[in-house]
Scaffold this motif. Structure first.
Motif, PDB file in Angstrom:
ATOM      1  N   MET A  29      24.345  36.382   3.227  1.00 31.57           N
ATOM      2  CA  MET A  29      25.180  35.275   3.675  1.00 31.57           C
ATOM      3  C   MET A  29      25.991  34.711   2.512  1.00 31.57           C
ATOM      4  O   MET A  29      27.170  34.397   2.654  1.00 31.57           O
ATOM      5  CB  MET A  29      24.314  34.176   4.303  1.00 31.57           C
ATOM      6  CG  MET A  29      25.102  32.958   4.783  1.00 31.57           C
ATOM      7  SD  MET A  29      26.407  33.357   5.980  1.00 31.57           S
ATOM      8  CE  MET A  29      25.427  33.744   7.419  1.00 31.57           C
ATOM      9  N   ARG A  30      25.385  34.589   1.342  1.00 29.86           N
ATOM     10  CA  ARG A  30      26.106  34.084   0.173  1.00 29.86           C
ATOM     11  C   ARG A  30      27.269  35.001  -0.186  1.00 29.86           C
ATOM     12  O   ARG A  30      28.383  34.534  -0.455  1.00 29.86           O
ATOM     13  CB  ARG A  30      25.156  33.981  -1.028  1.00 29.86           C
ATOM     14  CG  ARG A  30      24.192  32.833  -0.988  1.00 29.86           C
ATOM     15  CD  ARG A  30      24.826  31.512  -1.314  1.00 29.86           C
ATOM     16  NE  ARG A  30      25.300  31.431  -2.688  1.00 29.86           N
ATOM     17  CZ  ARG A  30      26.073  30.447  -3.138  1.00 29.86           C
ATOM     18  NH1 ARG A  30      26.452  29.487  -2.335  1.00 29.86           N
ATOM     19  NH2 ARG A  30      26.477  30.424  -4.390  1.00 29.86           N
ATOM     20  N   MET A  31      27.021  36.305  -0.207  1.00 30.40           N
ATOM     21  CA  MET A  31      28.064  37.233  -0.604  1.00 30.40           C
ATOM     22  C   MET A  31      29.157  37.312   0.456  1.00 30.40           C
ATOM     23  O   MET A  31      30.344  37.440   0.125  1.00 30.40           O
ATOM     24  CB  MET A  31      27.475  38.627  -0.859  1.00 30.40           C
ATOM     25  CG  MET A  31      26.482  38.663  -2.022  1.00 30.40           C
ATOM     26  SD  MET A  31      27.111  37.851  -3.529  1.00 30.40           S
ATOM     27  CE  MET A  31      28.480  38.927  -3.930  1.00 30.40           C
ATOM     28  N   LEU A  32      28.758  37.238   1.743  1.00 29.21           N
ATOM     29  CA  LEU A  32      29.755  37.229   2.802  1.00 29.21           C
ATOM     30  C   LEU A  32      30.636  36.000   2.686  1.00 29.21           C
ATOM     31  O   LEU A  32      31.863  36.073   2.803  1.00 29.21           O
ATOM     32  CB  LEU A  32      29.069  37.262   4.170  1.00 29.21           C
ATOM     33  CG  LEU A  32      29.997  37.311   5.392  1.00 29.21           C
ATOM     34  CD1 LEU A  32      30.926  38.516   5.322  1.00 29.21           C
ATOM     35  CD2 LEU A  32      29.174  37.349   6.674  1.00 29.21           C
ATOM     36  N   ALA A  33      30.009  34.855   2.406  1.00 28.43           N
ATOM     37  CA  ALA A  33      30.777  33.621   2.241  1.00 28.43           C
ATOM     38  C   ALA A  33      31.673  33.697   1.010  1.00 28.43           C
ATOM     39  O   ALA A  33      32.793  33.174   1.006  1.00 28.43           O
ATOM     40  CB  ALA A  33      29.827  32.431   2.132  1.00 28.43           C
ATOM     41  N   GLU A  34      31.207  34.365  -0.064  1.00 29.03           N
ATOM     42  CA  GLU A  34      32.041  34.526  -1.256  1.00 29.03           C
ATOM     43  C   GLU A  34      33.256  35.386  -0.940  1.00 29.03           C
ATOM     44  O   GLU A  34      34.368  35.098  -1.388  1.00 29.03           O
ATOM     45  CB  GLU A  34      31.234  35.152  -2.385  1.00 29.03           C
ATOM     46  CG  GLU A  34      32.018  35.228  -3.691  1.00 29.03           C
ATOM     47  CD  GLU A  34      31.252  35.937  -4.792  1.00 29.03           C
ATOM     48  OE1 GLU A  34      31.505  35.641  -5.960  1.00 29.03           O
ATOM     49  OE2 GLU A  34      30.411  36.791  -4.474  1.00 29.03           O
ATOM     50  N   THR A  35      33.050  36.430  -0.143  1.00 30.80           N
ATOM     51  CA  THR A  35      34.177  37.256   0.274  1.00 30.80           C
ATOM     52  C   THR A  35      35.160  36.440   1.096  1.00 30.80           C
ATOM     53  O   THR A  35      36.383  36.544   0.931  1.00 30.80           O
ATOM     54  CB  THR A  35      33.675  38.460   1.103  1.00 30.80           C
ATOM     55  OG1 THR A  35      32.752  39.210   0.316  1.00 30.80           O
ATOM     56  CG2 THR A  35      34.828  39.342   1.527  1.00 30.80           C
ATOM     57  N   VAL A  36      34.615  35.594   1.968  1.00 33.33           N
ATOM     58  CA  VAL A  36      35.455  34.726   2.778  1.00 33.33           C
ATOM     59  C   VAL A  36      36.282  33.801   1.897  1.00 33.33           C
ATOM     60  O   VAL A  36      37.453  33.541   2.170  1.00 33.33           O
ATOM     61  CB  VAL A  36      34.575  33.910   3.753  1.00 33.33           C
ATOM     62  CG1 VAL A  36      35.325  32.692   4.289  1.00 33.33           C
ATOM     63  CG2 VAL A  36      34.128  34.793   4.909  1.00 33.33           C
ATOM     64  N   GLU A  37      35.676  33.307   0.814  1.00 24.42           N
ATOM     65  CA  GLU A  37      36.411  32.420  -0.088  1.00 24.42           C
ATOM     66  C   GLU A  37      37.645  33.122  -0.645  1.00 24.42           C
ATOM     67  O   GLU A  37      38.722  32.528  -0.741  1.00 24.42           O
ATOM     68  CB  GLU A  37      35.501  31.973  -1.248  1.00 24.42           C
ATOM     69  CG  GLU A  37      34.405  31.018  -0.868  1.00 24.42           C
ATOM     70  CD  GLU A  37      34.950  29.723  -0.286  1.00 24.42           C
ATOM     71  OE1 GLU A  37      36.020  29.262  -0.723  1.00 24.42           O
ATOM     72  OE2 GLU A  37      34.317  29.183   0.613  1.00 24.42           O
ATOM     73  N   SER A  38      37.484  34.393  -1.024  1.00 26.84           N
ATOM     74  CA  SER A  38      38.631  35.105  -1.592  1.00 26.84           C
ATOM     75  C   SER A  38      39.690  35.363  -0.529  1.00 26.84           C
ATOM     76  O   SER A  38      40.886  35.309  -0.807  1.00 26.84           O
ATOM     77  CB  SER A  38      38.170  36.429  -2.217  1.00 26.84           C
ATOM     78  OG  SER A  38      37.600  37.275  -1.241  1.00 26.84           O
ATOM     79  N   ILE A  39      39.241  35.627   0.716  1.00 23.51           N
ATOM     80  CA  ILE A  39      40.203  35.805   1.810  1.00 23.51           C
ATOM     81  C   ILE A  39      40.924  34.494   2.080  1.00 23.51           C
ATOM     82  O   ILE A  39      42.142  34.438   2.211  1.00 23.51           O
ATOM     83  CB  ILE A  39      39.480  36.288   3.087  1.00 23.51           C
ATOM     84  CG1 ILE A  39      38.857  37.673   2.855  1.00 23.51           C
ATOM     85  CG2 ILE A  39      40.438  36.308   4.275  1.00 23.51           C
ATOM     86  CD1 ILE A  39      37.972  38.120   3.989  1.00 23.51           C
ATOM     87  N   ARG A  40      40.128  33.408   2.158  1.00 21.76           N
ATOM     88  CA  ARG A  40      40.682  32.092   2.449  1.00 21.76           C
ATOM     89  C   ARG A  40      41.706  31.677   1.406  1.00 21.76           C
ATOM     90  O   ARG A  40      42.740  31.099   1.714  1.00 21.76           O
ATOM     91  CB  ARG A  40      39.546  31.066   2.503  1.00 21.76           C
ATOM     92  CG  ARG A  40      39.973  29.679   2.913  1.00 21.76           C
ATOM     93  CD  ARG A  40      38.775  28.740   2.945  1.00 21.76           C
ATOM     94  NE  ARG A  40      38.263  28.501   1.607  1.00 21.76           N
ATOM     95  CZ  ARG A  40      38.705  27.537   0.801  1.00 21.76           C
ATOM     96  NH1 ARG A  40      39.660  26.734   1.216  1.00 21.76           N
ATOM     97  NH2 ARG A  40      38.202  27.375  -0.399  1.00 21.76           N
ATOM     98  N   ALA A  41      41.405  31.994   0.137  1.00 25.20           N
ATOM     99  CA  ALA A  41      42.298  31.594  -0.951  1.00 25.20           C
ATOM    100  C   ALA A  41      43.675  32.238  -0.812  1.00 25.20           C
ATOM    101  O   ALA A  41      44.679  31.683  -1.266  1.00 25.20           O
ATOM    102  CB  ALA A  41      41.676  31.950  -2.293  1.00 25.20           C
ATOM    103  N   GLY A  42      43.709  33.399  -0.169  1.00 22.53           N
ATOM    104  CA  GLY A  42      44.982  34.088  -0.016  1.00 22.53           C
ATOM    105  C   GLY A  42      45.724  33.766   1.263  1.00 22.53           C
ATOM    106  O   GLY A  42      46.818  34.258   1.495  1.00 22.53           O
TER     107      GLY A  42
END
Length: 865
Positions: A848-861
């Motif tokens: 869940m942490r890593m999925l959320a981290e991936t989401v952060e990078s998607i969200r940032a873009g």
């Protein structure tokens, strides 16, 4: 404009294209309107809309404040789904405590209210009667009522359960017209709901919402059956919920009861306040009685009640003012009195005179607000059954110093000089709740770990039995930079093994929102919250209240709590493994002067080769990766403080600045020229003027020196380095002798293998409950917070294996790094001796942490986020 004075306006079709609302910077008419619910009837008993829509009036409430005023006052309305959850939690807790009914029965009653064919079950008459009695007599308070969302939500829950009770005694469907919904609402409004707010306009909006909720159930065609709207003047009140004393001096009616602490008022004042209190009781009985005359008579009674309420405070305040003026006069005449004594006496008098303003006839709100006076019928029964609130989000530096003095005496234990305002609302709620009363709050979660929250944590640990905690982390539930949490529970000393439900919702909400292709913002979060029960079902776990530490609240699953307890008993911790030589990086006091880019460093070296002696490679937090340190391309100029024991500055023995400066200029002419450009005020790269090196808080003995520091030599040694702020741990080994910025920490006494352990999933899992969370779930990796995190013991062979893994990871490209980190994770999990159950939970948490981290990078873009 035409000759007839008619204006022709052409509106493009795009204004009505709702799809454009998904584009950055676009807002259309239909997109705006569809973000609200407009109703003319409460079509189903579980419909969370009341006409007009709560969301719409909530926005009206927010917009009462202009510009920065809303931020300063912390006025943010609560999304309806969270209101619904909090009201249901509190009411269910109350009903279970009063009647012994099970949660399953209450859930079934709500289902019956929605669909009478859901089951053939009938509720026994005894339980029906007990529930009706409890709903008739419940007292509910919102001490920061705003636009009244929690009162409306509570009324909805009461109506829903009453409908369910009606259904539970029938075997056939009920015609909705047979249900006296208007009477159920009226009974709740006039017997159960109470609110206080410092904003008079918010109070009027709250009253309007309650009146409209009654009016909507009436048929305007039936003029004979139209009922008058209830008077709410003494139920929804404009007042300061937190101030009920004269600074350090209490009123007779202050909370907690000052007489229990041995304080005694003057007998004549006690007699007069008792007389006034009895008068208020009689007047309120007339005001609410059936024999009262028309509106004019009601207004006359209301004025008499208000006058008597003010008089109770005024008679005590007048006596305090007389004493304060006498004290100040005596001090002014006393030639031996200190200036501080006179200043303190004047400040006390000024505070009392400020309170006097709140007792005038034209005062917009009541301050002081005396709970046993304004709500005597509730307080005489022991207090409220339920307190719900979204208290203002106001930082301590914006609080009035006079008010803070009052808080420090009213809320002893919870009050600190740095506490945000919401802390005191928790403390007030526990004062006005009866024993076993229910509370439901949504506030910032900073008190979980912040120093100022220590008193509140202790108060809740002693006086509140938690029911549930929902932590949203840094996700925009509000249009404000806060990390909200919902806390529900009851006023009761928790037993040793008291359990509560906990859900961390920040990661699953972010993942769900981004996976739909939406931006993470207030609108998308509130849309996702419509499915709040599903998120709770998937992500809620059970925790033990006794495991919440006074040092800071860390919410852990039972598995993680047991793991931490088991591993902590080994005696090996991060602090013991990293050793005593653990430090923060350097504060230069002015990076523009001391931190050089590569071109400037090269130019200075070419001009004056001696500059190389005082320039060192410079590493910032952003340069520290997992396993290795990147090149910043920068250097830092280091002249040690002449007072440092190991300083070797040639001007160390100089007796004055002129002598020292002359030596500095002679010894390092190139660096003297460079730093002299920043000696006094200068123009920074952004075009703004900044103060220079002289003087600054972090300077050494002379303006070109860095502050006193005992660990320069440690910076030059091989060391474990980690960045201050990171979503995941960033530990690396550095043997280059690089100097570090204050956004890094390092330990020159740590073994190299420890960097591999600290980058592992197991260490991260064990560490994060102790860490302070910042924006977007980035943690602060402070040595003080890491100190007690368990670290496994290692043999020499295991230490060498970990060092080899660390070297491989530092040299690997991104393709191979994942494989190496997986090896590290498994190796370290074995060292910790994690069980199969522990490893399973660790994997779920990490995924869940890593999925959320991936989401952060998607969200940032994503545009517009």
């Amino acid at each position: 404009m035409s000759s007839q004075g008619i204006v022709t306006v052409t509106i493009p079709n795009d204004v009505f294209d709702k799809a454009k609302d998904e584009q950055k910077g676009q807002r259309t008419v239909l997109g705006f309107l569809t973000s609200y619910r407009f109703t003319t009837q409460e079509s189903t008993p579980d419909d969370q809309s009341v006409d007009p829509d709560p969301e719409l009036l909530g926005k009206v409430f927010e917009n009462l404040y202009q510009g920065d005023e809303r931020h300063d006052t912390g006025a943010y309305y609560t999304p309806r789904e969270i209101v619904h959850y909090m009201c249901r939690q509190a009411l269910d807790g109350y009903l279970q405590e009063q009647t012994g009914v099970s949660q399953e029965t209450l859930d079934w009653l709500r289902q019956e209210a929605i669909d009478w064919e859901a089951s053939d079950r009938l509720l026994d008459p005894t339980t029906q009667e007990a529930l009706h009695h409890a709903l008739d007599n419940v007292s509910i308070l919102d001490p920061a009522v705003g636009s009244g969302a929690f009162l409306i939500g509570s009324m909805q829950e009461i109506v829903l359960l009453r409908r369910g009770l009606e259904m539970s005694r029938r075997t056939t469907d009920i015609d909705p017209t047979e249900l006296d919904v208007a009477e159920w609402k009226r009974r709740a409004i006039t017997q159960s709901l109470h609110g206080v707010d410092i904003n008079p306009m918010a109070v009027e909006i709250c009253k309007l919402r309650l009146w409209l909720s009654l009016a909507i159930d009436q048929d305007p065609a039936d003029e004979k059956d139209l009922i008058s709207l209830p008077d709410l003047d003494f139920r929804i009140v404009a007042g300061d919920s937190l101030v009920d004393r004269m600074g350090a001096e209490p009123f007779i009616q202050s909370l907690p009861d000052p007489k229990k602490g041995g304080w005694q008022p003057r007998l004549d004042i006690q007699t007069e306040t008792n007389r006034l209190q009895n008068s208020i009781r009689g007047l309120k009985n007339q005001f609410t009685g059936e024999a009262v005359g028309g509106p004019a008579e009601k207004r006359r009674l209301a004025r008499r009640i208000r006058k008597a309420e003010v008089a109770i405070a005024r008679v005590q305040l007048d006596e305090a003012l007389e004493r304060a003026r006498g004290t100040l006069t005596a001090l002014e005449k006393n030639t031996r009195a200190t200036a501080k004594a006179r200043k303190d006496a004047q400040a006390h008098l000024d505070g009392l005179e400020g309170l006097e303003q709140g007792l005038r006839e034209n005062a917009s709100f009541q301050k002081p607000f005396l709970w046993p006076v304004n709500f005597h019928e509730v307080m005489e029964r022991g207090g409220f059954d339920i307190v719900l609130a979204n208290p203002p989000y106001v930082r301590q530096e914006k609080l009035d110093p006079v008010d803070q003095e009052s808080y420090s005496h009213a809320f002893k234990g919870a009050a600190t000089g740095t506490a945000d305002l919401y802390v005191y609302f928790y403390a007030r709620a526990l004062q006005v709740l009866r024993s076993s009363g229910q509370m439901a709050f949504i506030t910032s979660n900073k008190f979980f770990k912040a120093d100022y929250g220590g008193g509140l944590r202790g108060l809740l640990a002693e006086s509140a039995r938690l029911r549930a905690v929902l932590d949203f982390g840094h996700i925009p539930v509000f249009d404000a930079d806060v990390m909200p949490t919902v806390l529900t529970g009851r006023k009761d000393a928790p037993p040793p093994q008291s359990l509560f439900d906990f859900a961390r919702l920040r990661e699953p909400l972010r993942v769900a929102i981004v996976q739909t292709g939406s931006r993470v913002n207030v609108d998308s979060v509130r849309e996702a919250l419509t499915d709040l029960p599903t998120y709770l079902h998937r992500h809620q776990s059970t925790a033990v209240q006794a495991e919440l530490s006074a040092r800071g609240w860390a919410f852990m699953t039972p598995t993680l709590a047991r793991t931490l307890d088991r591993l902590s008993k080994s005696g090996r911790s991060f602090a013991s493994a990293s050793g005593a030589a653990t430090f923060r990086g350097l504060l230069t006091g002015l990076n523009e002067a001391f931190v050089l880019d590569s071109a400037t460093a090269q130019r200075l070296s070419d001009e004056d080769p001696r500059c190389r002696e005082v320039m060192h490679s410079w590493t910032r937090g952003q340069d520290v990766g997992r396993w290795k340190i990147g090149e910043s391309g920068q250097s830092v100029v280091v002249f040690q403080n002449s007072g440092d024991a190991d300083a070797q500055n040639p001007w160390g023995a100089a007796k004055g600045e002129s002598e020292a400066r002359a030596i500095f200029q002679q010894s390092f002419p190139g660096m003297h020229r460079h730093l002299s450009n920043f000696e006094n005020e200068f123009v920074a790269a952004n075009g703004k003027r900044k103060p220079g090196l002289r003087p600054r808080a972090d300077q050494g003995r002379w303006w070109w020196e860095l502050r006193a520091c005992v660990y320069y030599s440690h910076l030059r040694r091989p060391k474990m380095v980690w960045k201050d702020i990171g979503y995941v741990p960033h530990f690396a080994w550095d043997d280059s002798g690089s100097y570090l910025a204050n956004t890094c920490f390092f330990s020159s006494s740590a073994p190299k293998w420890l960097a591999a352990v600290c980058n592992s999933a197991a260490f991260e899992w064990l560490a994060t409950p102790s860490l302070m969370e910042g924006k977007d779930a980035y943690f602060r990796w402070l040595p003080s917070d890491l100190a007690e995190v368990p670290v496994p013991g290692v043999t020499e062979e295991q230490a060498q294996a970990l060092e080899r893994l660390a070297d491989r990871a530092a040299a690997a490209d991104q393709t191979d790094l994942h494989t190496i980190e997986t090896e590290v994770d498994e190796f370290v999990a074995d060292l910790y001796g994690l069980t199969a159950v522990e490893r399973h939970e660790l994997r779920q948490w990490k995924e869940m942490r890593m999925l959320a981290e991936t989401v952060e990078s998607i969200r940032a873009g994503m545009p517009g986020d």
